[in-house]
Design a protein around this motif. Structure first.
Motif, mmCIF file in Angstrom:
data_model
loop_
_atom_site.group_PDB
_atom_site.id
_atom_site.type_symbol
_atom_site.label_atom_id
_atom_site.label_comp_id
_atom_site.label_asym_id
_atom_site.label_seq_id
_atom_site.Cartn_x
_atom_site.Cartn_y
_atom_site.Cartn_z
ATOM 1 N N ILE A 278 0.853 -1.203 0.000
ATOM 2 C CA ILE A 278 0.000 0.000 0.000
ATOM 3 C C ILE A 278 0.886 1.249 0.000
ATOM 4 O O ILE A 278 1.788 1.388 0.828
ATOM 5 N N THR A 279 0.589 2.166 -0.944
ATOM 6 C CA THR A 279 1.417 3.369 -1.106
ATOM 7 C C THR A 279 0.610 4.618 -0.729
ATOM 8 O O THR A 279 -0.594 4.538 -0.529
ATOM 9 N N LYS A 280 1.305 5.763 -0.701
ATOM 10 C CA LYS A 280 0.603 7.010 -0.360
ATOM 11 C C LYS A 280 -0.226 7.512 -1.536
ATOM 12 O O LYS A 280 -1.271 8.096 -1.367
ATOM 13 N N ASN A 281 0.301 7.319 -2.751
ATOM 14 C CA ASN A 281 -0.405 7.867 -3.921
ATOM 15 C C ASN A 281 -0.175 6.994 -5.147
ATOM 16 O O ASN A 281 0.531 5.992 -5.093
ATOM 17 N N TYR A 282 -0.755 7.405 -6.252
ATOM 18 C CA TYR A 282 -0.720 6.592 -7.482
ATOM 19 C C TYR A 282 0.686 6.544 -8.082
ATOM 20 O O TYR A 282 1.126 5.537 -8.607
ATOM 21 N N LYS A 283 1.413 7.680 -7.966
ATOM 22 C CA LYS A 283 2.760 7.744 -8.530
ATOM 23 C C LYS A 283 3.650 6.678 -7.872
ATOM 24 O O LYS A 283 4.387 5.956 -8.542
ATOM 25 N N LEU B 27 -4.323 -0.468 -8.420
ATOM 26 C CA LEU B 27 -5.607 0.242 -8.352
ATOM 27 C C LEU B 27 -5.345 1.735 -8.543
ATOM 28 O O LEU B 27 -4.295 2.240 -8.132
ATOM 29 N N PRO B 28 -6.291 2.457 -9.141
ATOM 30 C CA PRO B 28 -6.092 3.908 -9.289
ATOM 31 C C PRO B 28 -6.268 4.620 -7.947
ATOM 32 O O PRO B 28 -6.693 4.010 -6.972
ATOM 33 N N ASP B 29 -5.930 5.911 -7.927
ATOM 34 C CA ASP B 29 -6.151 6.706 -6.711
ATOM 35 C C ASP B 29 -7.612 7.165 -6.755
ATOM 36 O O ASP B 29 -7.950 8.133 -7.425
ATOM 37 N N PHE B 30 -8.486 6.431 -6.063
ATOM 38 C CA PHE B 30 -9.927 6.647 -6.193
ATOM 39 C C PHE B 30 -10.414 7.482 -5.013
ATOM 40 O O PHE B 30 -10.390 7.038 -3.873
ATOM 41 N N ARG B 31 -10.844 8.727 -5.291
ATOM 42 C CA ARG B 31 -11.153 9.637 -4.180
ATOM 43 C C ARG B 31 -12.606 10.095 -4.153
ATOM 44 O O ARG B 31 -12.932 11.117 -3.561
ATOM 45 N N PRO C 260 -2.919 2.762 -3.873
ATOM 46 C CA PRO C 260 -2.830 3.949 -3.028
ATOM 47 C C PRO C 260 -3.763 3.752 -1.831
ATOM 48 O O PRO C 260 -4.834 3.146 -1.975
ATOM 49 N N ILE C 261 -3.371 4.283 -0.690
ATOM 50 C CA ILE C 261 -4.127 4.034 0.554
ATOM 51 C C ILE C 261 -5.578 4.490 0.445
ATOM 52 O O ILE C 261 -6.498 3.832 0.933
ATOM 53 N N ASN C 262 -5.783 5.621 -0.238
ATOM 54 C CA ASN C 262 -7.132 6.173 -0.348
ATOM 55 C C ASN C 262 -8.142 5.220 -0.965
ATOM 56 O O ASN C 262 -9.320 5.266 -0.673
ATOM 57 N N THR C 263 -7.664 4.362 -1.878
ATOM 58 C CA THR C 263 -8.562 3.445 -2.581
ATOM 59 C C THR C 263 -8.861 2.221 -1.741
ATOM 60 O O THR C 263 -10.002 1.773 -1.619
ATOM 61 N N VAL C 264 -7.810 1.691 -1.110
ATOM 62 C CA VAL C 264 -7.944 0.383 -0.473
ATOM 63 C C VAL C 264 -8.610 0.467 0.908
ATOM 64 O O VAL C 264 -9.067 -0.524 1.456
#
Length: 963
Positions: A18-23, A42-46, A80-84
């Motif tokens: 798990i990463t901070k962002n998509y990059k 997975l994309p950065d899904f916000r 990215p953490i936001n998605t998962v």
């Protein structure tokens, strides 16, 4: 970061990272690829619950493609953490449709299934998630593919499947089979009905309640996993997430630091030479990358981007991630639509009312109906559609309709023609004068090192611009126009040109129309030239007279190398001026332009503009000016998220709060000068300590400029302004724009406004607000929805780009021509300018328009091409053809896109061949009465007789005569 994940993935059987962002997720993906581990990113899904998913279409499709692969394979999950941290749709929604060559299909069942999968049925495909049915041809753009496909049926059997280009609509390679993933979810009709019912009953505030906007929120969801491997401690990110979302329980493991470290030497060649004993692996997708950097060393052929230094090995990649290249569609749907104002070459400004079919003496043809003053009607034969252009004017002026048969328009056009001729003559004279002067000799050594110092990799466009600029400086006194959107890297090219001039012993003057632009450029130049001993000064409104005197003296003595200034630069004296750079040239007045002409008679000139110009004008000017265009957005640029909403105080308050909370600023467009102060008071009552600045056209340029400088220096949180804010200004801190009464703006204007935000590396938000969605027309609704789907591509954006180019073309000639342009519209203005340039350059002018008055059945059949918008677009291209080859290409395209051509359409294509031949032979009119055919030349008349009255025989007789 790559180093950490390399060691972790090598030594563990982990199922996720798990990463901070998509990059970061992309970089971890490269590590997995290097280790041959199958993975899914997975994309950065916000999107937050209830958000309109039209605004998140791209991420939704990426998410569904990734989830499909994840559920149907044993792959490493990188997210990215936001998605998962969200619950995501369950596995049951992810089945697919497979279509193969020679399959037998039930067309109605397939149609229904694709709609249940969330595909949108359209007439012409431009984006993922769309499908189009035309007789026995199906076009589909699966969400899991980078290209759309065209399926041709023979009765119920698949005859062939080909990929096609969504811009030209022409098909390319034949393939065996395709697999189609669900756009929203693979639902059955029962589930589909159930979800639609829930959508209707929901309280969510979206502009258009349907499966595309809200369906996602009513799918069953669950966590993908409850054990996360975090790249680092992400407590802050989790806390942020909790502000807007519910959180499920999970366990975390934080990946440990590693013996390897992230590493990429600045000069790779030097590093290899200095470390001959180290085990270095070079990754490159081809040999060219090594040659570019002058490296002679064994390499591994691979497209992986991985740069790490481990005790046992150093891995260096010469590859880079591809930037999103903006493609330009060829097909301009809606360039001409019902209700548009148009300009006819002879009759002037009218209103286009659409296509009408008429019978004349028993034969059917199609005409464009144009309405003029006093309700007069012109029926224009469709093959002459090239005689009209859409009316585009400065500042969105609504024109007055001309009177048919009155000479007013003709007189206006002649006046404009004279003005344009003088301008064109001037341009050519100046160019001829410069041709006779030999260019100041320039030294080009050190340019490569300078470009490497930029701190980022050049886009292909930038590399080409530098090459072209150096070529031109070597061979003639440069006159080059560099166009590109704000933030696409024009200033960097200007600095390379300045570097060349200064290193060759010359001075550089960079001129910009406003103090803000001057100070922005000054800061950029100072930073960029810090390590080179270059003296840089600026002169603007805030320079004291004492400072100015000192700068003037230093320029005369040659102490200052580069000066950045407003128009005062034209009045300074230089010791050895070698290059002038002018930014947004069209904003300077006539007198200032005269001074510029005198200033640059024998020095290199680079003009920069944020608006593009049309290709045809570019060609007409190409012998006189060099052109470079920067079309590739910088890697950090994020798309601007667009929402269409009904007005409510609560909503406006929330939007402003959200932006201010992340330290940003806001543009609020309120296009009513009389009510702007009242609006300001209302906002002030809503948010008492919000710092608001009001800007409108009644303020003086000095007042506006001073206020803008305060805004850039963050003395205000929000600007409320009447219209589009200055185009060239770069304010990376403004990432939200609110447009009130958005339904009253044209699509090109809304696109431009949206382009003002999301200029830094933060995500931009554009909110288009309408008073009451029930009260606006279907047409305005569609226009706003197309914007909300945000694609830069949808026909709206293409059109906006087209409008911008046309306006840019009008502006390039500068001089305050807006009065002239208003009388004829930009398109006609540019046509006249191109003609004048061709005339003066001694190029042959094209002949007169031919009238083909043939009494035959000839039109593009609505049975073949159902959508009137598409038919108009094809007629438009056919009306402009100059050669048979162009007609054959369109004929092939028609068969490819719509199937077998019928008789009347074939007749129309033959009629266009007659037009092409007739215009080359100087014919004015061709007509027939039964089998008797009359051909009228400028000084002659000819009668011929066909063997019969049949359409095809009449056509063949004429073609034979003309050949």
């Amino acid at each position: 970061m790559q180093a950490k994940s390399l060691e972790f993935l090598k030594n563990s059987k982990a199922d996720n990272v798990i990463t901070k962002n998509y990059k970061e997720a992309l970089l971890v993906g490269e590590v997995a690829k290097y280790l041959n581990i199958p993975y899914v990113i997975l994309p950065d899904f916000r999107a937050n619950s209830g958000d309109d998913m039209r605004s998140f279409k791209e991420e939704l499709f990426e998410l569904n493609s990734a989830l499909f692969k994840y559920y149907n394979s044993n792959a490493l999950l990188i997210s990215p953490i936001n998605t998962v941290l969200r619950k995501l749709p369950t596995k049951k929604y992810f089945s697919s449709i497979k279509l193969e060559f020679a399959d037998t299909i039930n067309l109605n069942a397939l149609k229904e299934k694709l709609v249940l999968y969330g595909y949108e049925v359209v007439s012409i495909i431009q984006e993922k998630g769309e499908v189009s049915f035309r007789g026995d041809i199906i076009d589909i753009y699966p969400i899991n593919s980078d290209i759309p496909y065209r399926i041709s049926l023979f009765d119920t059997e698949i005859e062939n499947i080909r990929s096609f280009d969504e811009f030209s609509q022409i098909s390319k390679d034949e393939i065996e089979s395709i697999e189609i993933f669900p756009a929203i979810a693979s639902l059955d009709s029962k589930e589909y009905e159930k979800i639609n019912k829930k959508i209707d009953e929901s309280k969510f505030d979206v502009f258009y309640k349907d499966i595309y906007s809200l369906g996602f929120w009513f799918l069953e969801k669950e966590p993908l996993t409850k054990k996360f491997n975090f790249l680092y401690d992400m407590t802050g990110e989790i806390e942020d997430f909790k502000l807007f979302n519910e959180l499920f329980e999970f366990e975390t493991y934080i990946i440990k630091e590693s013996k390897c470290k992230d590493f990429k030497p600045k000069n790779i060649k030097e590093f290899i030479e200095l470390n001959p004993k180290k085990n270095i692996e070079i990754l490159a997708k081809n040999e060219v990358l090594l040659k570019e950097k002058n490296i002679n060393y064994p390499f591994t052929k691979s497209d992986i981007v991985l740069n790490v230094q481990c005790p046992e090995k150093i891995i260096i990649s010469l590859n880079e991630f591809k930037s999103k290249k903006k493609k330009t569609p060829i097909i301009l749907i809606d360039d001409l639509k019902k209700g548009d104002f148009v300009v006819h070459e002879a009759h002037g400004i009218g209103k286009f009312m659409g296509l009408v079919q008429l019978q004349v003496l028993g034969k059917t043809g199609e005409f464009a109906e144009i309405r003029y003053a006093n309700d007069d009607k012109l029926l224009l034969p469709i093959e002459n559609l090239n005689l009209i252009d859409r009316y585009i004017a400065p500042g969105g002026v609504t024109p007055t309709l001309d009177k048919m048969g009155k000479s007013t328009f003709g007189k206006n056009k002649e006046k404009v023609k004279e003005k344009i001729f003088a301008i064109a003559a001037d341009i050519i004279k100046l160019s001829a004068l410069r041709e006779t002067i030999s260019p100041k000799p320039m030294k080009f050594d050190g340019v490569e090192e300078f470009t490497l110092d930029a701190g980022f990799s050049y886009t292909p466009d930038q590399k080409k611009a530098v090459q072209d600029l150096m070529e031109e400086m070597k061979t003639r006194v440069m006159d080059r126009l560099l166009s590109g959107d704000v933030g696409f890297g024009k200033t960097e090219i200007a600095m390379v040109a300045s570097f060349i001039a200064v290193k060759s012993g010359y001075q550089v003057a960079m001129v910009a129309p406003t103090t803000i632009l001057v100070s922005q450029h000054y800061e950029t130049f100072k930073k960029r030239f810090a390590k080179y001993s270059v003296n840089i000064a600026k002169v603007d409104r805030f320079t004291t007279s004492k400072e100015k005197k000192l700068i003037e003296a230093s320029l005369k003595e040659g102490i200052i190398d580069i000066v950045l200034a407003t128009h005062s630069a034209f009045n300074l004296e230089y010791k050895n001026l070698g290059l002038v750079i002018i930014d947004e040239e069209h904003k300077f007045g006539v007198k200032q332009k005269e001074k510029l002409k005198n200033m640059v008679e024998n020095v290199h000139l680079l003009s920069m503009s944020a608006t593009p110009i049309p290709r045809s004008l570019n060609l007409a000017l190409s012998k006189i000016k060099g052109f470079s265009a920067l079309n590739t957005p910088p890697k950090t640029k994020q798309e601007t998220r667009t929402f269409v909403k009904e007005y409510s105080d609560e909503f406006i308050k929330e939007v402003i709060f959200r932006e201010v909370r992340r330290g940003g600023q806001i543009f609020y467009i309120y296009n009513n000068i009389a009510g702007i102060e009242i609006k300001k008071d209302k906002l002030q009552r809503l948010i008492p300590n919000l710092r608001i600045l009001v800007l409108h056209a009644k303020l003086t340029p000095a007042q506006i400029e001073k206020s803008m400088i305060d805004f850039v220096n963050k003395k205000y949180d929000l600007i409320i302004a009447t219209t589009i804010l200055e185009s060239g200004i770069h304010i990376p801190n403004v990432n939200t724009v609110i447009v009130e009464n958005a339904d009253r703006f044209g699509i090109a204007d809304l696109h431009q406004i949206r382009g003002r935000v999301g200029r830094g590396d933060k995500e931009g938000y554009a909110y288009f607000i309408v008073k009451d969605k029930e009260e606006i027309s279907e047409d305005a609704k569609k226009r706003l929805l197309a914007l909300e789907e945000n694609s830069f591509l949808g026909s709206g954006a293409v059109l906006a780009m087209h409008d911008l180019e046309i306006r840019g073309g009008g502006n390039i000639i500068g001089e305050a021509q807006s009065g002239q342009i208003k009388n004829v519209g930009y398109s006609m203005y540019i046509k006249l300018l191109e003609d004048a340039l061709k005339n003066l350059s001694g190029e042959a002018k094209t002949g007169k328009e031919v009238e083909i008055k043939l009494n035959i059945n000839a039109y593009i059949s609505p049975e073949l091409v159902e959508d009137e918008r598409v038919r108009i677009e094809i007629y438009r291209r056919l009306s402009m053809v100059k050669e048979f080859e162009d007609i054959y290409n369109i004929q092939k395209e028609l068969i490819d896109r719509f199937g077998k051509i019928d008789k009347v359409t074939s007749n129309f294509l033959e009629k266009m061949k007659i037009k092409v031949l007739a215009s080359k032979k100087g014919i004015i009119t061709i007509s027939n009465y039964g089998e008797n055919i009359t051909i009228i030349y400028e000084n002659d008349k000819k009668f011929i007789k066909a063997k019969a009255k049949d359409d095809i025989i009449i056509i063949e007789t004429i073609l034979e005569e003309l050949r």
